[in-house]
Write a protein that holds these residues in place. Structure first.
Motif, PDB file in Angstrom:
ATOM      1  N   VAL A  46       0.320   3.334  13.454  1.00 30.33           N
ATOM      2  CA  VAL A  46       0.488   4.680  13.600  1.00 30.33           C
ATOM      3  C   VAL A  46       1.617   4.950  13.117  1.00 30.33           C
ATOM      4  CG1 VAL A  46       0.054   6.397  15.515  1.00 30.33           C
ATOM      5  CG2 VAL A  46      -1.619   4.551  15.142  1.00 30.33           C
ATOM      6  N   THR A  47       3.193   4.637  14.932  1.00 29.64           N
ATOM      7  CA  THR A  47       4.485   4.758  14.384  1.00 29.64           C
ATOM      8  C   THR A  47       5.142   4.630  12.842  1.00 29.64           C
ATOM      9  OG1 THR A  47       3.849   5.348  16.442  1.00 29.64           O
ATOM     10  CG2 THR A  47       6.287   4.578  16.039  1.00 29.64           C
ATOM     11  N   GLY A  48       6.086   4.910  12.337  1.00 32.93           N
ATOM     12  CA  GLY A  48       6.261   5.003  11.237  1.00 32.93           C
ATOM     13  C   GLY A  48       7.547   3.440  11.466  1.00 32.93           C
ATOM     14  N   GLY A  49       7.900   3.466  10.808  1.00 33.43           N
ATOM     15  CA  GLY A  49       8.303   1.787  10.955  1.00 33.43           C
ATOM     16  C   GLY A  49       7.901   0.523  12.169  1.00 33.43           C
ATOM     17  N   CYS A  99       0.870  -1.064  -0.258  1.00 31.61           N
ATOM     18  CA  CYS A  99       0.142   0.071  -0.432  1.00 31.61           C
ATOM     19  C   CYS A  99       1.303   1.189   0.695  1.00 31.61           C
ATOM     20  CB  CYS A  99      -1.066  -0.044   1.330  1.00 31.61           C
ATOM     21  SG  CYS A  99      -2.296   1.601   1.621  1.00 31.61           S
ATOM     22  N   ASN A 100       1.264   1.968  -1.195  1.00 38.05           N
ATOM     23  CA  ASN A 100       1.873   3.078  -0.942  1.00 38.05           C
ATOM     24  C   ASN A 100       1.220   4.491  -1.965  1.00 38.05           C
ATOM     25  OD1 ASN A 100       4.732   1.599  -1.190  1.00 38.05           O
ATOM     26  ND2 ASN A 100       3.278   0.704  -2.538  1.00 38.05           N
ATOM     27  N   SER A 101       1.732   5.713  -1.338  1.00 39.31           N
ATOM     28  CA  SER A 101       0.880   6.900  -1.381  1.00 39.31           C
ATOM     29  C   SER A 101       2.319   7.685  -1.392  1.00 39.31           C
ATOM     30  CB  SER A 101      -0.135   6.801  -0.129  1.00 39.31           C
ATOM     31  OG  SER A 101      -0.476   8.317  -0.191  1.00 39.31           O
ATOM     32  N   SER A 102       1.723   9.258  -2.221  1.00 37.65           N
ATOM     33  CA  SER A 102       2.524  10.029  -2.014  1.00 37.65           C
ATOM     34  C   SER A 102       2.497  11.257  -0.678  1.00 37.65           C
ATOM     35  CB  SER A 102       3.068  10.836  -3.268  1.00 37.65           C
ATOM     36  OG  SER A 102       1.242  11.458  -3.295  1.00 37.65           O
ATOM     37  N   SER A 103       1.610  11.180   0.220  1.00 39.74           N
ATOM     38  CA  SER A 103       0.847  11.546   1.188  1.00 39.74           C
ATOM     39  C   SER A 103       1.631  11.157   2.467  1.00 39.74           C
ATOM     40  CB  SER A 103      -0.236  11.676   1.036  1.00 39.74           C
ATOM     41  OG  SER A 103      -0.973  12.828  -0.346  1.00 39.74           O
ATOM     42  N   VAL A 104       1.110  11.217   3.749  1.00 40.93           N
ATOM     43  CA  VAL A 104       1.946  11.256   4.797  1.00 40.93           C
ATOM     44  C   VAL A 104       0.426  11.294   5.360  1.00 40.93           C
ATOM     45  CG1 VAL A 104       3.179  12.267   7.257  1.00 40.93           C
ATOM     46  CG2 VAL A 104       4.148  12.567   4.738  1.00 40.93           C
ATOM     47  N   PHE A 105       0.564   9.459   6.126  1.00 42.59           N
ATOM     48  CA  PHE A 105      -0.923   9.895   6.731  1.00 42.59           C
ATOM     49  C   PHE A 105      -0.253   9.164   7.964  1.00 42.59           C
ATOM     50  CE2 PHE A 105      -3.885   8.767   3.890  1.00 42.59           C
ATOM     51  CZ  PHE A 105      -3.530   8.696   2.891  1.00 42.59           C
ATOM     52  N   GLY A 150      -6.588   4.900   5.491  1.00 41.19           N
ATOM     53  CA  GLY A 150      -5.402   6.247   5.531  1.00 41.19           C
ATOM     54  C   GLY A 150      -6.315   7.563   6.112  1.00 41.19           C
ATOM     55  N   GLY A 151      -6.292   7.944   7.415  1.00 46.24           N
ATOM     56  CA  GLY A 151      -7.324   9.697   7.106  1.00 46.24           C
ATOM     57  C   GLY A 151      -8.321   9.064   8.595  1.00 46.24           C
ATOM     58  N   ARG A 152      -9.179   9.809   8.755  1.00 43.67           N
ATOM     59  CA  ARG A 152      -9.900   9.278  10.231  1.00 43.67           C
ATOM     60  C   ARG A 152     -10.919   9.465   9.830  1.00 43.67           C
ATOM     61  NH1 ARG A 152      -7.357  10.942  14.581  1.00 43.67           N
ATOM     62  NH2 ARG A 152      -4.944  11.690  14.497  1.00 43.67           N
ATOM     63  N   SER A 153     -11.893   9.582  10.456  1.00 46.07           N
ATOM     64  CA  SER A 153     -13.223   8.874   9.748  1.00 46.07           C
ATOM     65  C   SER A 153     -13.850  10.029   9.227  1.00 46.07           C
ATOM     66  CB  SER A 153     -14.307   8.608  11.289  1.00 46.07           C
ATOM     67  OG  SER A 153     -14.155   9.578  12.051  1.00 46.07           O
ATOM     68  N   HIS A 154     -13.681  11.205   9.313  1.00 51.91           N
ATOM     69  CA  HIS A 154     -14.380  11.812   8.495  1.00 51.91           C
ATOM     70  C   HIS A 154     -13.782  12.398   6.913  1.00 51.91           C
ATOM     71  CE1 HIS A 154     -11.111  14.525  10.532  1.00 51.91           C
ATOM     72  NE2 HIS A 154     -10.789  15.255   9.895  1.00 51.91           N
ATOM     73  N   ASP A 155     -12.810  11.840   6.780  1.00 49.16           N
ATOM     74  CA  ASP A 155     -11.920  12.217   5.675  1.00 49.16           C
ATOM     75  C   ASP A 155     -11.158  10.345   5.213  1.00 49.16           C
ATOM     76  OD1 ASP A 155      -9.036  14.303   5.835  1.00 49.16           O
ATOM     77  OD2 ASP A 155      -9.753  12.061   7.288  1.00 49.16           O
ATOM     78  N   LYS A 191       4.295   6.605   4.615  1.00 52.20           N
ATOM     79  CA  LYS A 191       3.831   6.897   3.205  1.00 52.20           C
ATOM     80  C   LYS A 191       3.504   5.490   2.710  1.00 52.20           C
ATOM     81  CE  LYS A 191       6.096  11.199   2.339  1.00 52.20           C
ATOM     82  NZ  LYS A 191       6.647  11.725   0.059  1.00 52.20           N
ATOM     83  N   ASP A 192       3.847   4.922   3.269  1.00 51.41           N
ATOM     84  CA  ASP A 192       3.624   3.503   2.635  1.00 51.41           C
ATOM     85  C   ASP A 192       2.975   2.578   3.710  1.00 51.41           C
ATOM     86  OD1 ASP A 192       6.793   3.883   2.398  1.00 51.41           O
ATOM     87  OD2 ASP A 192       6.478   1.589   2.904  1.00 51.41           O
ATOM     88  N   SER A 193       2.792   0.887   2.937  1.00 48.71           N
ATOM     89  CA  SER A 193       2.791  -0.121   4.824  1.00 48.71           C
ATOM     90  C   SER A 193       3.003  -1.125   3.820  1.00 48.71           C
ATOM     91  CB  SER A 193       1.723  -0.348   5.151  1.00 48.71           C
ATOM     92  OG  SER A 193       1.329  -1.163   6.370  1.00 48.71           O
ATOM     93  N   SER A 194       3.191  -2.345   4.358  1.00 51.91           N
ATOM     94  CA  SER A 194       3.016  -3.050   3.883  1.00 51.91           C
ATOM     95  C   SER A 194       2.185  -4.555   4.936  1.00 51.91           C
ATOM     96  CB  SER A 194       4.404  -4.198   3.001  1.00 51.91           C
ATOM     97  OG  SER A 194       5.199  -4.639   4.222  1.00 51.91           O
TER      98      SER A 194
END
Lengths: 113, 109
Positions: B50-53, B23-29, B91-96, B70-73
Motif C-alpha cells: 500500500v505504501t510507497g517504498g 510489475c511496472n505501470s505508467s499509472s499510480v496505484f 492494481g486498483g479496487r474490486s470494481h476496476d 507505479k511499480d512493484s517487484s
C-alpha cells in the motif's frame, strides 16, 4: 471459513447456446466480481455486483450479464455462445465495495464447441 | 491494453536459485496485489502493498512497492518446485481491478 465456491467446475457447450455460472462468496463478503481468463488476453474484468446491483462493467458485449441475490450469491450468464467465449471464468469475493483485496474461486472452465 | 506490464513473461530456473519478477505501470496505484495461480485453479492472494517504498516478506518471498507507487517487484530466495506457478500483479479496487499478463515460473528439481 469456507472460501469462494464456483459451480460447475467444467462445462462444455455448443455455439449458440447459453450458459449460467454460479458463485457463492465468502460468508460476510458482499461484493462479487467476475473475470474472464484466456491465454491471449489474460485476466479481464467482466463486472462487479454489490447489494444486488451491478456497480461496474468491463468492456464485454451485452451477451455477458449477471445478477446478485440477497444472500450475495451471484450468477453470470452468457447467451449465444461463441467459440471465443471458451475461457476460465473466475469469481472473486470482496468484503465490501471498492476494496483492494479480492479472493478468487477455483473457476469454471467453459469450452464452446 | 494492459496497464500493468510484467516481466519476464516466462522464467525457468533450478531449485535453489534466486529470482526477481517485475510489475511496472505508467499509472499510480493506491495499492498493488500479488497473486499466484496454479493450473486449473483460481489466483491466490499473496500480499497487498500500500505504501510507497514498502517492503513485505512472506517466508522466502519479498515484495516491494516502488516509491512512486507505479511499480512493484517480487523476489524469491532459494526457489523450490512448489513455487512453480503463474505470478500475477494487480492494481486498483474490486470494481476496476486490472491484472498484468503474469510471469510463468517453473522451478526444476
Amino acid at each position: 471459513k469456507a472460501g469462494v465456491t464456483q459451480t460447475p467446475r467444467y462445462l462444455i457447450k455448443t455455439r449458440g447456446q447459453q450458459v449460467t455460472l454460479s458463485c457463492s462468496p465468502i460468508s460476510g463478503h458482499r461484493s462479487v466480481s467476475w473475470y474472464q481468463q484466456t491465454p491471449g488476453q489474460g485476466l479481464q474484468f467482466l463486472f462487479e455486483y454489490f447489494s444486488e446491483t451491478q456497480r461496474n462493467k468491463g468492456n464485454f458485449p451485452g451477451r455477458f450479464s449477471g445478477r446478485q441475490f440477497s444472500n450475495s450469491r451471484s450468477e453470470m450468464n452468457v447467451s449465444t455462445l461463441e467459440l471465443g467465449d471458451s475461457a476460465l471464468y473466475l469469481c472473486a469475493s470482496s468484503l465490501d465495495l471498492g476494496v483492494t483485496e479480492a479472493f478468487f474461486g477455483q473457476g469454471t472452465r467453459l469450452t464452446v464447441v | 491494453t494492459q496497464l500493468l506490464e510484467q516481466s519476464p513473461q516466462f522464467l525457468s530456473i533450478q531449485e535453489g536459485e534466486n529470482l526477481t519478477v517485475y510489475c511496472n505501470s505508467s499509472s499510480v496505484f493506491s495499492s498493488l496485489q500479488w497473486y499466484r495461480q496454479e493450473p486449473g485453479e483460481g489466483p491466490v492472494l499473496l500480499v497487498t502493498v500500500v505504501t510507497g517504498g514498502e517492503v513485505k516478506k512472506l517466508k522466502r518471498l519479498t515484495f516491494q512497492f516502488g516509491d512512486a507507487r507505479k511499480d512493484s517487484s517480487l523476489h524469491i530466495t532459494a526457489a523450490q518446485p512448489g513455487d512453480t506457478g503463474l505470478y500475477l500483479c494487480a492494481g486498483g479496487r474490486s470494481h476496476d481491478m486490472r491484472f498484468g499478463a503474469g510471469t510463468r515460473l517453473t522451478v526444476k528439481p
